[in-house]
Scaffold this motif. Structure first.
Motif, PDB file in Angstrom:
ATOM      1  N   ARG A 183       0.828  -1.208   0.000  1.00 46.99           N
ATOM      2  CA  ARG A 183       0.000   0.000   0.000  1.00 46.99           C
ATOM      3  C   ARG A 183       0.866   1.264   0.000  1.00 46.99           C
ATOM      4  NH1 ARG A 183      -4.440  -1.949   4.557  1.00 46.99           N
ATOM      5  NH2 ARG A 183      -5.784  -3.144   3.107  1.00 46.99           N
ATOM      6  N   GLN A 184       1.962   1.203   0.743  1.00 44.56           N
ATOM      7  CA  GLN A 184       2.874   2.343   0.780  1.00 44.56           C
ATOM      8  C   GLN A 184       3.505   2.573  -0.583  1.00 44.56           C
ATOM      9  OE1 GLN A 184       5.996   1.944   3.658  1.00 44.56           O
ATOM     10  NE2 GLN A 184       6.535   4.108   3.586  1.00 44.56           N
ATOM     11  N   GLN A 185       3.867   1.500  -1.276  1.00 46.14           N
ATOM     12  CA  GLN A 185       4.445   1.642  -2.614  1.00 46.14           C
ATOM     13  C   GLN A 185       3.437   2.240  -3.582  1.00 46.14           C
ATOM     14  OE1 GLN A 185       7.820   1.437  -1.937  1.00 46.14           O
ATOM     15  NE2 GLN A 185       7.877   0.530  -4.003  1.00 46.14           N
ATOM     16  N   VAL A 186       2.173   1.812  -3.459  1.00 46.03           N
ATOM     17  CA  VAL A 186       1.141   2.397  -4.315  1.00 46.03           C
ATOM     18  C   VAL A 186       0.962   3.874  -3.982  1.00 46.03           C
ATOM     19  CG1 VAL A 186      -1.309   2.361  -4.878  1.00 46.03           C
ATOM     20  CG2 VAL A 186      -0.044   0.215  -4.690  1.00 46.03           C
ATOM     21  N   GLY A 187       1.006   4.209  -2.684  1.00 45.65           N
ATOM     22  CA  GLY A 187       0.873   5.613  -2.281  1.00 45.65           C
ATOM     23  C   GLY A 187       2.017   6.474  -2.776  1.00 45.65           C
ATOM     24  N   ARG A 188       3.192   5.884  -2.942  1.00 43.46           N
ATOM     25  CA  ARG A 188       4.339   6.642  -3.431  1.00 43.46           C
ATOM     26  C   ARG A 188       4.228   7.011  -4.897  1.00 43.46           C
ATOM     27  NH1 ARG A 188       9.220   3.212  -0.467  1.00 43.46           N
ATOM     28  NH2 ARG A 188       8.924   4.136   1.618  1.00 43.46           N
ATOM     29  N   THR A 189       3.297   6.409  -5.591  1.00 38.49           N
ATOM     30  CA  THR A 189       3.072   6.789  -6.979  1.00 38.49           C
ATOM     31  C   THR A 189       2.185   8.026  -7.094  1.00 38.49           C
ATOM     32  OG1 THR A 189       1.119   5.344  -7.169  1.00 38.49           O
ATOM     33  CG2 THR A 189       3.279   4.383  -7.691  1.00 38.49           C
ATOM     34  N   ARG A 190       1.708   8.516  -5.960  1.00 37.94           N
ATOM     35  CA  ARG A 190       0.858   9.711  -5.922  1.00 37.94           C
ATOM     36  C   ARG A 190       1.555  10.773  -5.070  1.00 37.94           C
ATOM     37  NH1 ARG A 190      -4.624   8.695  -6.881  1.00 37.94           N
ATOM     38  NH2 ARG A 190      -5.219  10.187  -5.249  1.00 37.94           N
ATOM     39  N   LEU A 191       1.852  11.902  -5.671  1.00 40.22           N
ATOM     40  CA  LEU A 191       2.493  12.992  -4.949  1.00 40.22           C
ATOM     41  C   LEU A 191       1.428  13.961  -4.451  1.00 40.22           C
ATOM     42  CD1 LEU A 191       5.026  11.888  -6.435  1.00 40.22           C
ATOM     43  CD2 LEU A 191       5.845  14.244  -6.512  1.00 40.22           C
ATOM     44  N   VAL A 192       1.463  14.290  -3.172  1.00 38.19           N
ATOM     45  CA  VAL A 192       0.498  15.202  -2.574  1.00 38.19           C
ATOM     46  C   VAL A 192       1.245  16.370  -1.925  1.00 38.19           C
ATOM     47  CG1 VAL A 192      -1.210  13.399  -2.199  1.00 38.19           C
ATOM     48  CG2 VAL A 192       0.456  13.920  -0.401  1.00 38.19           C
ATOM     49  N   ALA A 193       0.551  17.500  -1.766  1.00 35.19           N
ATOM     50  CA  ALA A 193       1.154  18.698  -1.183  1.00 35.19           C
ATOM     51  C   ALA A 193       1.429  18.468   0.297  1.00 35.19           C
ATOM     52  CB  ALA A 193       0.231  19.897  -1.372  1.00 35.19           C
ATOM     53  N   PRO A 194       2.637  18.820   0.786  1.00 33.67           N
ATOM     54  CA  PRO A 194       2.951  18.600   2.192  1.00 33.67           C
ATOM     55  C   PRO A 194       2.343  19.634   3.120  1.00 33.67           C
ATOM     56  CG  PRO A 194       4.820  19.588   1.081  1.00 33.67           C
ATOM     57  CD  PRO A 194       3.781  19.341   0.028  1.00 33.67           C
ATOM     58  N   PHE A 195       1.980  20.806   2.590  1.00 34.71           N
ATOM     59  CA  PHE A 195       1.371  21.860   3.401  1.00 34.71           C
ATOM     60  C   PHE A 195       0.674  22.843   2.463  1.00 34.71           C
ATOM     61  CE2 PHE A 195       5.992  22.553   2.936  1.00 34.71           C
ATOM     62  CZ  PHE A 195       5.980  23.629   2.059  1.00 34.71           C
ATOM     63  N   ASN A 196      -0.079  23.764   3.058  1.00 37.26           N
ATOM     64  CA  ASN A 196      -0.718  24.803   2.259  1.00 37.26           C
ATOM     65  C   ASN A 196       0.350  25.738   1.701  1.00 37.26           C
ATOM     66  OD1 ASN A 196      -3.140  23.697   3.069  1.00 37.26           O
ATOM     67  ND2 ASN A 196      -3.533  25.236   4.636  1.00 37.26           N
ATOM     68  N   GLY A 197       0.309  25.972   0.403  1.00 40.90           N
ATOM     69  CA  GLY A 197       1.331  26.836  -0.186  1.00 40.90           C
ATOM     70  C   GLY A 197       1.067  27.111  -1.645  1.00 40.90           C
ATOM     71  N   VAL A 198       2.160  27.408  -2.343  1.00 39.51           N
ATOM     72  CA  VAL A 198       2.101  27.752  -3.767  1.00 39.51           C
ATOM     73  C   VAL A 198       3.172  26.957  -4.497  1.00 39.51           C
ATOM     74  CG1 VAL A 198       2.332  29.602  -5.467  1.00 39.51           C
ATOM     75  CG2 VAL A 198       1.250  30.071  -3.274  1.00 39.51           C
ATOM     76  N   VAL A 199       2.834  26.465  -5.677  1.00 41.84           N
ATOM     77  CA  VAL A 199       3.809  25.749  -6.505  1.00 41.84           C
ATOM     78  C   VAL A 199       4.739  26.777  -7.144  1.00 41.84           C
ATOM     79  CG1 VAL A 199       4.121  24.273  -8.510  1.00 41.84           C
ATOM     80  CG2 VAL A 199       2.233  23.850  -6.936  1.00 41.84           C
ATOM     81  N   SER A 200       6.007  26.711  -6.807  1.00 45.13           N
ATOM     82  CA  SER A 200       6.971  27.661  -7.365  1.00 45.13           C
ATOM     83  C   SER A 200       7.702  27.104  -8.587  1.00 45.13           C
ATOM     84  CB  SER A 200       7.995  28.060  -6.301  1.00 45.13           C
ATOM     85  OG  SER A 200       8.750  26.938  -5.888  1.00 45.13           O
ATOM     86  N   GLU A 201       7.866  25.791  -8.666  1.00 47.86           N
ATOM     87  CA  GLU A 201       8.561  25.186  -9.797  1.00 47.86           C
ATOM     88  C   GLU A 201       7.880  23.884 -10.195  1.00 47.86           C
ATOM     89  OE1 GLU A 201      10.980  26.315 -11.606  1.00 47.86           O
ATOM     90  OE2 GLU A 201      11.488  28.093 -10.415  1.00 47.86           O
ATOM     91  N   ARG A 202       7.845  23.636 -11.502  1.00 48.19           N
ATOM     92  CA  ARG A 202       7.384  22.350 -12.045  1.00 48.19           C
ATOM     93  C   ARG A 202       8.537  21.783 -12.857  1.00 48.19           C
ATOM     94  NH1 ARG A 202       2.227  21.181 -16.067  1.00 48.19           N
ATOM     95  NH2 ARG A 202       3.163  19.385 -17.085  1.00 48.19           N
ATOM     96  N   HIS A 203       9.025  20.611 -12.455  1.00 61.16           N
ATOM     97  CA  HIS A 203      10.258  20.074 -13.020  1.00 61.16           C
ATOM     98  C   HIS A 203      10.038  18.966 -14.044  1.00 61.16           C
ATOM     99  CE1 HIS A 203      12.426  22.263  -9.868  1.00 61.16           C
ATOM    100  NE2 HIS A 203      11.575  21.750  -9.001  1.00 61.16           N
ATOM    101  N   ALA A 204       8.825  18.484 -14.230  1.00 60.91           N
ATOM    102  CA  ALA A 204       8.592  17.361 -15.146  1.00 60.91           C
ATOM    103  C   ALA A 204       7.264  17.553 -15.865  1.00 60.91           C
ATOM    104  CB  ALA A 204       8.606  16.033 -14.388  1.00 60.91           C
ATOM    105  N   SER A 205       7.008  16.682 -16.818  1.00 62.62           N
ATOM    106  CA  SER A 205       5.765  16.720 -17.592  1.00 62.62           C
ATOM    107  C   SER A 205       5.221  15.311 -17.719  1.00 62.62           C
ATOM    108  CB  SER A 205       6.011  17.311 -18.988  1.00 62.62           C
ATOM    109  OG  SER A 205       6.533  18.613 -18.904  1.00 62.62           O
ATOM    110  N   ALA A 206       3.951  15.228 -18.066  1.00 63.95           N
ATOM    111  CA  ALA A 206       3.322  13.929 -18.260  1.00 63.95           C
ATOM    112  C   ALA A 206       4.028  13.170 -19.375  1.00 63.95           C
ATOM    113  CB  ALA A 206       1.842  14.106 -18.588  1.00 63.95           C
ATOM    114  N   GLY A 207       4.312  11.872 -19.132  1.00 63.38           N
ATOM    115  CA  GLY A 207       5.007  11.036 -20.099  1.00 63.38           C
ATOM    116  C   GLY A 207       6.482  10.869 -19.802  1.00 63.38           C
TER     117      GLY A 207
END
Length: 406
Positions: A183-207
Motif C-alpha cells: 500500500r505504501q508503494q502504491v501511495g508513493r506513486t501519488r504525490l500530494v502537497a505537504p502543506f498549504n502553499g504555492v507551486v513555485s517550480e514544475r520540473h517534469a511533464s506527463a510522459g
C-alpha cells in the motif's frame, strides 16, 4: 599789367604747406573715426549664473536616523519542499501548474503503478490465506486443550497445536506487513502537497520516465519569508534574538518591511570572521517573493536629528565641508558630522550648517566656491525628499522680444 607780372608779385608758395594741410585733414578724420569706434565698443557683460535643478540641491532638515548592523541577502521561503519521485515509472499526470495555490494533501502528480498494484493484490491474497490459517490453528488448539483436560490426548499434542497456532499468527503478521508495504508503494506513486502553499517550480511533464529522487514539484509557503545574512563578529553586542530589523526590498521602492532575528549561529566563520543570522519576515499579504534582494538594518539606535544625504558632504578634506547657497553664490562651510544611516544614506549634521540651509550635492559639488548660482524651483511631479527647491527665487516669465527698428 601782364599776367606774368601779377603772378610774380605774389611770390612762390611754400612747398610744405599742401602736405601739412593733408595731414591735418587725415588727423581729423582719424580722430572722428576713433570716437565713433569707442562709442560702438559694448560694455563687459556679467557672467550668467549656473542653474541648479532640484536634483542638485538639498535642504537641511530634521530626520529620523537609525544606526545598527546592516544586513543584506536574498529572500527565501521559510518553508519549502521539493517533491521528488519515490518510485520508477512513467508520469501519468501533472495536476497543477507553477504559481497555483495548493492545500495540504492535495494530489499533485501520479506515476504509473501497474507493478505496485499487482504486488498489492498479491499481498491482500496472502493476508486472507494467513487469516484462515490462524482461524483453523486456533480452533485446533482449543479442541486439543479440551481433549488434554479430559485426558484423551497428551500434553505434547496440545503443545504441538499451540505451536501451529503461533506459526500461523506469525505468518499473518508477515502477510500484513507485506500488505502495508505494498500500500505504501502504491501511495508513493501519488504525490500530494505537504502543506498549504504555492507551486513555485514544475520540473517534469506527463510522459516523462522518472527514477527515484527525480524532482517533480517545488512547493513553498509564501506567508513567511526568511533572510540569511552575515555580520562581523565585532557587532555582536548590538544583536540579540527577537531584535527588530527594518528592510527595503528591491522592486518595492521606498516601502519598508519589518522582521525579527529568529536565530543567531553560535559559531563564527573562521574564514570571514562573521556570524550567520536568520531573520524572519511575515508575509501575510504575500507581497514579497522569493529570490528578491533585501537590504536591512538592525534597529539598535534611533534618533531624530538634522541630517543631509551623504552625497552632499565632501570628506576629502579634514574637517569635512559642504557647499552652501547663500545670496546667490556658493560658499564652502566646514561641518561636524555624527551618526550615519547606511540604509537611507543620510548623515547627521551637528554643526556648520543650520536647518533650512540649501546645500549642493552630487556632481554639482565640482563647482568652485564663489560661483554665482540660481536654483530652479521644483515643478509639479518632480518633488524629491530633501530637495531644496523651496525658497529659491521664482523664475521670471520671459517676455517675447520686440523687433528693434533699424
Amino acid at each position: 599789367m601782364s599776367t606774368r607780372n601779377r603772378g610774380a608779385g605774389r611770390g612762390p608758395a611754400p612747398r610744405g604747406a599742401g602736405a601739412c594741410g593733408f595731414l591735418v585733414v587725415l588727423g581729423v578724420v582719424a580722430l572722428a573715426g576713433c570716437q565713433r569706434g569707442d562709442a560702438e565698443v559694448p560694455a563687459p557683460r556679467e557672467e550668467a549664473p549656473v542653474v541648479l535643478g532640484p536634483e542638485d540641491v538639498v535642504r537641511v532638515e530634521s530626520r529620523e536616523l537609525q544606526e545598527g548592523p546592516v544586513l543584506s541577502g536574498t529572500l527565501q521561503a521559510r518553508r519549502a519542499a521539493t517533491m521528488r519521485a519515490e518510485v520508477q515509472g512513467a508520469v501519468l499526470e501533472m495536476k497543477v501548474e507553477q504559481g497555483q495555490k495548493v492545500k495540504k494533501g492535495q494530489l499533485l502528480a501520479r506515476i504509473q503503478d501497474v507493478s505496485q498494484q499487482d504486488q498489492l493484490l498479491a499481498a491482500r491474497t496472502a493476508v486472507r490465506v494467513a487469516r484462515n490459517a490462524v482461524r483453523v490453528a486456533r480452533a485446533e488448539e482449543q479442541r486439543n486443550r479440551q481433549l488434554a483436560n479430559a485426558g484423551v490426548i497428551t500434553r505434547r499434542d496440545l503443545e504441538r497445536a499451540q505451536l501451529a497456532r503461533a506459526q500461523a499468527e506469525a505468518q499473518l503478521s508477515e502477510a500484513q506487513a507485506r500488505l502495508a508495504l505494498s500500500r505504501q508503494q502504491v501511495g508513493r506513486t501519488r504525490l500530494v502537497a505537504p502543506f498549504n502553499g504555492v507551486v513555485s517550480e514544475r520540473h517534469a511533464s506527463a510522459g516523462d520516465i522518472v527514477q527515484p529522487g527525480t524532482p517533480l514539484y517545488t512547493v513553498i509557503d509564501p506567508t513567511s519569508m526568511r533572510l540569511e545574512a552575515s555580520v562581523p563578529a565585532a557587532q555582536l553586542s548590538a544583536l540579540k534574538t527577537g531584535s527588530g530589523v527594518d528592510f527595503t526590498v528591491g522592486g518595492y521602492g521606498d516601502r519598508s518591511f519589518q522582521g525579527r532575528i529568529e536565530r543567531i549561529n553560535p559559531a563564527v566563520d573562521p574564514a570571514t570572521g562573521q556570524v550567520r543570522l536568520y531573520v524572519t519576515l511575515p508575509n501575510t499579504e504575500q507581497a514579497l517573493l522569493t529570490g528578491l534582494f533585501a537590504e536591512g538594518r538592525v534597529a539598535a539606535l534611533r534618533r531624530e536629528v538634522p541630517a543631509i544625504p551623504v552625497s552632499a558632504v565632501d570628506t576629502r578634506a579634514e574637517p569635512a565641508t559642504v557647499l552652501r547657497v547663500k545670496d546667490g553664490k556658493l560658499e564652502r562651510v566646514p561641518v561636524t558630522l555624527g551618526m550615519t544611516d547606511e540604509v537611507q544614506r543620510l548623515v547627521e549634521l551637528r554643526s556648520g550648517a543650520q536647518a533650512g540651509d540649501v546645500l549642493v550635492r552630487g556632481s554639482a559639488q565640482d563647482l568652485t566656491e564663489g560661483t554665482r548660482v540660481e536654483v530652479r524651483p521644483e515643478r509639479p511631479g518632480e518633488s524629491e525628499p530633501g530637495v531644496g527647491g523651496a525658497g529659491a527665487p521664482p523664475e521670471e516669465p520671459q517676455q517675447p522680444q520686440q523687433p528693434q527698428p533699424r
